[in-house]
Design a protein around this motif. Sequence first.
Motif, mmCIF file in Angstrom:
data_model
loop_
_atom_site.group_PDB
_atom_site.id
_atom_site.type_symbol
_atom_site.label_atom_id
_atom_site.label_comp_id
_atom_site.label_asym_id
_atom_site.label_seq_id
_atom_site.Cartn_x
_atom_site.Cartn_y
_atom_site.Cartn_z
ATOM 1 N N UNK D 98 0.835 -1.185 0.000
ATOM 2 C CA UNK D 98 0.000 0.000 0.000
ATOM 3 C C UNK D 98 0.877 1.244 0.000
ATOM 4 N N UNK E 2 3.325 -5.811 9.924
ATOM 5 C CA UNK E 2 3.532 -4.934 8.778
ATOM 6 C C UNK E 2 4.647 -3.951 9.083
ATOM 7 N N UNK E 3 5.329 -3.560 8.037
ATOM 8 C CA UNK E 3 6.312 -2.496 8.166
ATOM 9 C C UNK E 3 5.742 -1.254 7.499
ATOM 10 N N UNK E 5 6.760 2.417 6.293
ATOM 11 C CA UNK E 5 7.847 3.358 6.055
ATOM 12 C C UNK E 5 7.226 4.691 5.658
ATOM 13 N N UNK E 62 10.700 4.214 10.100
ATOM 14 C CA UNK E 62 10.287 2.830 9.873
ATOM 15 C C UNK E 62 9.705 2.295 11.162
ATOM 16 N N UNK E 64 7.494 -1.184 12.758
ATOM 17 C CA UNK E 64 6.816 -2.462 12.554
ATOM 18 C C UNK E 64 5.611 -2.474 13.475
ATOM 19 N N UNK E 70 -2.297 -0.970 11.270
ATOM 20 C CA UNK E 70 -1.828 -0.232 10.100
ATOM 21 C C UNK E 70 -2.663 1.008 9.800
ATOM 22 N N UNK E 92 4.711 3.946 2.789
ATOM 23 C CA UNK E 92 4.697 2.641 2.127
ATOM 24 C C UNK E 92 4.475 1.554 3.162
ATOM 25 N N UNK E 93 3.602 0.627 2.852
ATOM 26 C CA UNK E 93 3.331 -0.459 3.789
ATOM 27 C C UNK E 93 3.734 -1.785 3.145
ATOM 28 N N UNK E 94 4.426 -2.626 3.878
ATOM 29 C CA UNK E 94 4.774 -3.941 3.333
ATOM 30 C C UNK E 94 4.701 -4.999 4.425
ATOM 31 N N UNK E 95 4.884 -6.234 4.010
ATOM 32 C CA UNK E 95 4.772 -7.374 4.919
ATOM 33 C C UNK E 95 6.072 -7.685 5.633
ATOM 34 N N UNK E 96 5.946 -8.119 6.859
ATOM 35 C CA UNK E 96 7.108 -8.619 7.581
ATOM 36 C C UNK E 96 6.792 -10.052 8.019
ATOM 37 N N UNK E 97 7.762 -10.922 7.799
ATOM 38 C CA UNK E 97 7.601 -12.339 8.145
ATOM 39 C C UNK E 97 7.712 -12.588 9.632
ATOM 40 N N UNK E 98 8.682 -11.928 10.197
ATOM 41 C CA UNK E 98 9.140 -12.376 11.491
ATOM 42 C C UNK E 98 9.873 -11.232 12.203
ATOM 43 N N UNK E 99 9.678 -11.161 13.502
ATOM 44 C CA UNK E 99 10.388 -10.165 14.295
ATOM 45 C C UNK E 99 11.055 -10.865 15.476
ATOM 46 N N UNK E 112 7.027 -6.715 18.848
ATOM 47 C CA UNK E 112 6.767 -5.432 18.166
ATOM 48 C C UNK E 112 7.177 -4.254 19.057
ATOM 49 N N UNK F 90 16.245 -4.944 17.465
ATOM 50 C CA UNK F 90 15.335 -5.931 16.914
ATOM 51 C C UNK F 90 15.780 -6.407 15.553
ATOM 52 N N UNK F 91 15.214 -7.532 15.180
ATOM 53 C CA UNK F 91 15.481 -8.092 13.857
ATOM 54 C C UNK F 91 14.164 -8.268 13.135
ATOM 55 N N UNK F 93 12.404 -9.769 9.516
ATOM 56 C CA UNK F 93 12.647 -10.595 8.327
ATOM 57 C C UNK F 93 11.500 -10.393 7.345
#
Lengths: 391, 391, 391, 112, 112, 112
Positions: D98, E2-3, E5, E62, E64, E70, E92-99, E112, F90-91, F93
């Motif tokens: 988005x 979500x990340x 930015x 940035x 998360x 969101x 900008x919004x995007x996906x994050x797998x893992x934190x 988070x 933090x990390x 992914x």
Amino acid sequence: MLETDFTYIVDTLFILFSMTLIIFMVPGFAMLEAGLVRTKNVAAVLTVNVMIYATASMAFLLIGYEYAFGTWENESMSKWAFFMFQMAFVGKTVNIMSGGVSERSRIIPLAMFTVVMGALIYPTVVNVSWGADFLDGTFLDLNMYDLAGSTVIHSTGGWALLAAILIIGNRKGRYIKNAIRVIPASNIPLVVLGALLLWIGWFGFNGGSVGSIASKDNADAVALTIMNTNTAGLSGAIVAGLLMFVRYGKFDITMILNGALGGLVAVTAGPDLYDVYTPILIGLIGGALVVIAVPIFDKFKLDDPVGALSVHLVNGIWGTLAVGIFVADISFIDQLKGVVVVGIFAFTSSYAVLFIINKFSKFRSDDDEQMEGLDVHECGLEAYPEFKRAI
Amino acid sequence: MLETDFTYIVDTLFILFSMTLIIFMVPGFAMLEAGLVRTKNVAAVLTVNVMIYATASMAFLLIGYEYAFGTWENESMSKWAFFMFQMAFVGKTVNIMSGGVSERSRIIPLAMFTVVMGALIYPTVVNVSWGADFLDGTFLDLNMYDLAGSTVIHSTGGWALLAAILIIGNRKGRYIKNAIRVIPASNIPLVVLGALLLWIGWFGFNGGSVGSIASKDNADAVALTIMNTNTAGLSGAIVAGLLMFVRYGKFDITMILNGALGGLVAVTAGPDLYDVYTPILIGLIGGALVVIAVPIFDKFKLDDPVGALSVHLVNGIWGTLAVGIFVADISFIDQLKGVVVVGIFAFTSSYAVLFIINKFSKFRSDDDEQMEGLDVHECGLEAYPEFKRAI
Amino acid sequence: MLETDFTYIVDTLFILFSMTLIIFMVPGFAMLEAGLVRTKNVAAVLTVNVMIYATASMAFLLIGYEYAFGTWENESMSKWAFFMFQMAFVGKTVNIMSGGVSERSRIIPLAMFTVVMGALIYPTVVNVSWGADFLDGTFLDLNMYDLAGSTVIHSTGGWALLAAILIIGNRKGRYIKNAIRVIPASNIPLVVLGALLLWIGWFGFNGGSVGSIASKDNADAVALTIMNTNTAGLSGAIVAGLLMFVRYGKFDITMILNGALGGLVAVTAGPDLYDVYTPILIGLIGGALVVIAVPIFDKFKLDDPVGALSVHLVNGIWGTLAVGIFVADISFIDQLKGVVVVGIFAFTSSYAVLFIINKFSKFRSDDDEQMEGLDVHECGLEAYPEFKRAI
Amino acid sequence: MKKIEAVIKPFKLEDVKDALANIGITGMTVSEVKGYGRQKGHSELYRGAEYVVDFLPKIKMEMIVTAEQVDEVTTAIVDAARTGKIGDGKIFVSDIDKIIRIRTGETDNEAV
Amino acid sequence: MKKIEAVIKPFKLEDVKDALANIGITGMTVSEVKGYGRQKGHSELYRGAEYVVDFLPKIKMEMIVTAEQVDEVTTAIVDAARTGKIGDGKIFVSDIDKIIRIRTGETDNEAV
Amino acid sequence: MKKIEAVIKPFKLEDVKDALANIGITGMTVSEVKGYGRQKGHSELYRGAEYVVDFLPKIKMEMIVTAEQVDEVTTAIVDAARTGKIGDGKIFVSDIDKIIRIRTGETDNEAV
Ligand SMILES: Nc1ncnc2c1ncn2[C@@H]1O[C@H](COP(=O)(O)OP(=O)(O)O)[C@@H](O)[C@H]1O
Ligand SMILES: Nc1ncnc2c1ncn2[C@@H]1O[C@H](COP(=O)(O)OP(=O)(O)O)[C@@H](O)[C@H]1O
Ligand SMILES: Nc1ncnc2c1ncn2[C@@H]1O[C@H](COP(=O)(O)OP(=O)(O)O)[C@@H](O)[C@H]1O
């Protein structure tokens, strides 16, 4: 060789030496202020400093000097040397003022004010204190003792600054509601360099103001003056450091240097009259006054990025009065009268001139310009274009 | 005490004082140039400045001084003091040249050139103008009046620079097709500090060149010289500021300072001969010449990062001619002859020496080195390693 | 005019001039050290420099001076001028010491040590060498020739530094196992500016130490002293540059400047006694000693961020011995005795005082403070808050 | 929409920017970063001790583009940024959910 | 997770930070970047030559957040960062797998 | 392929870099950022006024790795960067679609 030739030659050399030391105050003020303001206003502040030296000196050469002293003639040394020595002073009054309104003042109106200060206001003050003295015989005639300008230079500049702050206002974002936003100095080495150059310049300022070194007595007076000048700077620095440490457990170097400068301003009225211990006390009080005055001016929302009101105005007054307090022969009332008369004149005339100039050419940069920084708007360049700014 | 003892002592002190002021030009040039170049070339430029002081002075001590003046003997003051005063000059000619080819020149060949300049080229110019004068009696004999070196120092350095630019070429990426890429100064406070130190040094340079302060007339001459020197600097700064403001509505501080320096160079040939108003005019023209000349040299694709051609070469010539124009007793033709003879000698000898050195040791850093910066390649370190570079 | 009046006046002027040059060493040391340390410790180092000037000078004024010289009286010039000249020296010994333990030392204990140094340790050394001499008649009585303090100032400071490093230890992370972590200087222009200001200050230091300029012989001695001082600096710089180039193919400007300073320290014991060529050799050896000593001290894990041990201690010793080697009339044994006696006294007394202070107030910043930087912990501010730090 | 991140040599920035302008890409965000990779840093000198500077200055460009533009953009970057020497850098492409333009509140493709 | 930015104008940082704190977002990472877009740079002057500074200073934030946050977060940023003038920036919004939280090793939503 | 972003304390950079080198990761891009989180800034002093510095210096490391490497890499980072004190960082992914090595034009896993 005639004795008068000897004194003429030696005093010319001595005054040229003193003058040169004072000129080191030009980079002194420039570096001090460039270090104290934010990076986005550094080039503007430096430009103002160079402009002041050029403009005030030229105005003094063409108009102010003769008005102040009534004549160019000089028996005791080369008249050109004496002019240069006096010319070295004139910019300082404007430096004091411009420093305190930096980060928000435009260059053109400042240059106009500089011309008036160099040609008229400052020469008037000199006229009535060190010069031709058109007040002689009137009830306003001053008998103040002010060797090197605690009042003539420092408070005069300080009063002009106070007038300027009232007219120009504070930096955008400095006082929000009742909170004070702290705006730290951007380059501490420059601050230290500038303050130390000022300190060295002071040896010439005060030493040279004795006027002659060419007799044993005068040689002693000059040396004592320089020693006492230095001593007051030392104790101003020490007391400011101690007070900061007691209060915060930290040594704020900008305050320590302001304390030193406060001590130097305070001793300036009478360094030749004190024994070698009195300046310790004068400097202690001077340094303490700075530490106390800085937050007070902030409380009154008088925004002074370099602390010039505390250093020059407060200590200019204190230093002039101190001569009346510590020196038996000097009348406190005469000193007070000098402070008041010069103060009223310097403040009102500066206010009037600033007010009129401000009608034609606004002193204040608008908010967007302050936000982006004066450098880009006034000078068209950045002071440190290759250095990345931190948040 | 004998009068000759008195003058000997006072003039020794006077010349040591003057010499010291000139030595302040060493940090002066160093800071000015360090501020004007990009951060990646700052350490290299500083190293060159220190190298020049060390190498040129040593070459002058071992060879150049005796060649220039024919003898070490001196009746009027300590010979060691007179040597130090003269030695303080020699590096300046190379400073002028090295500044103008900075950001692309390697240190080793520059050091070789410095030795030749300090031992031979500059001493030859001094020999025929202020010194032993081996041209005496020939048709080339010079009668030029050049008190403190508008021609002897400044144009000589300027001609050497012109030769160097022709041989070394421009900075990579400076002129692309017909466009000029602007490469701004990286540190404006250093530029201001450097220029102001040069200004102060000029008092010693020109004042000391009067040669004696130990009579009333000489005291007047020295003081007038210093005053006039200063005045031309003031008006050079003012005119450059005004011209920039009229043209761009902004005060480009780097141009203002170059204007001041231009005025100072211009007055240097005859500050003792003018009344106190003529230097205003000389400085005005000097400052204006700088403003005009900078873009012209750029049009001819002569890449001079510090503006040394405009400041030193153009104003060195203007200043020398000005004495012929404004001073009744001085022949314009003699001045012109001096400019031309010294110019031809300085340019051709520098060109030849640079050309030969360049065969053995290339002056020019290659493109990759310029891209990465000379600091890493020449000095092995960075000037500001902890400061992040902006894009 | 009486001849004694003449000498009194001229020497007062001369000593005030010399003193002023030395005071330029205050910004000199401050800028040098501010440039050499990491940005996170710059404000702390600057604060220490200002503190030293204030505190050491005040202690010397109140206690040390009279102890050192036995009396304030002075026939040959203004006693205040002579005091100021001597006062200008005292801070230097502490500067040497504090520079070498920077980036890890807290301000409060340093200030305590400064008081003791200014009031007792340094005055004791002066007493036995230049002053009242309480050792007179004992078998420890010194006949060392040390014009301006190769031993009295430089080694004394150096020995104090050695004691301090032993007590305070090295910077965290400097030596990890057997590897040496290189910690580069953060601001090269400041380093150059500082070193050049020191250089200029040396003219006053050594020139003024001749004590009088007011006879033809003295004028010659002063001028020769200044010339020889300068020459040794030149050759120290040249040799360091050459050695670096031969070894690494690069010109490490920090080493070149240290070489110059090494040469200046080395010549300081006897610049008035040498012909004009001997200082070349003394400076060459001095510069080379610096280049050799820096890595040796590192090998012994004596962490000295500014190279003060190599510059001041090693060359202070070398310079004092050199007078015994190169000057026929001076006994090498006397020189050696001076070096040894002063060395033992300076080292042991400094060690004892540092040790005791350290019991009450730890000199060393703890590891976390060093990691974050002393500025925030000691001064509460950052030196360059708007500049982004690189990795 | 896609995010393209390119790590390039600093002095290639102008060229890459111009190449992107030529294909109609005018929005981007740039920052200075330090890179660590096969290209090794130079060694520096300080008072007679040599040491290696590991991290090299690079420029990171970030730009959000529509999915269709990705190939054209990456090709343009590769062409403009390549010197053929080690350390030329890399391009990374990832997904963006988005986009919002703050000034107008427009979202997604309109906001690119 | 979500990340988000956001590229914003530098002097809006405080406002945006405060706005985010108000809705409970206290973790974020910020850096100075240079932006290139519709907003054009000012022209600068250097010794009698004018030139245009292309890249403008911006701040990139940035953070998360969990997927649910969101909308609330982006709205808060838009409100706080908008001046209405060109150059306000983008989100900008995007996906994050893992934190992972380094200190504790906690992962994902707990981190988070 | 995956992108691993780690925000760590500045003085841990060397350790983390070494730990990554040990497991064969030699490509990465690093930048200085400011962090805002639970760890609070210190207070500073300026001419008699105290104020709090909110944002703390941190290092952000970005590296693209193959999906299989993710666990090994994150474990290595956590081990090397942990001090146990607040503010360790933090990390994050996330996914990467595509990689290109500019010098060679190699793509995806070959370009990592
Ligand atoms: N796996 C990676 N993840 C993130 N950045 C990388 C990676 N590999 C390389 N880089 C970045 O790309 C730059 C160039 O890589 P390098 O290996 O030196 O040269 P090349 O790409 O020409 O083989 C590095 O300095 C680094 O900034
Ligand atoms: N496509 C994009 N990809 C990445 N960053 C962008 C993009 N477009 C704009 N930006 C960033 O947003 C900032 C503002 O964009 P700009 O076009 O100047 O104004 P506005 O968003 O108000 O139209 C730019 O300076 C840049 O940092
Ligand atoms: N939600 C988040 N989004 C982005 N960055 C974050 C987030 N939370 C924390 N960070 C980054 O991690 C750093 C450390 O976080 P902090 O909360 O201070 O300590 P800890 O991780 O030990 O609890 C912060 O300074 C910030 O840079």
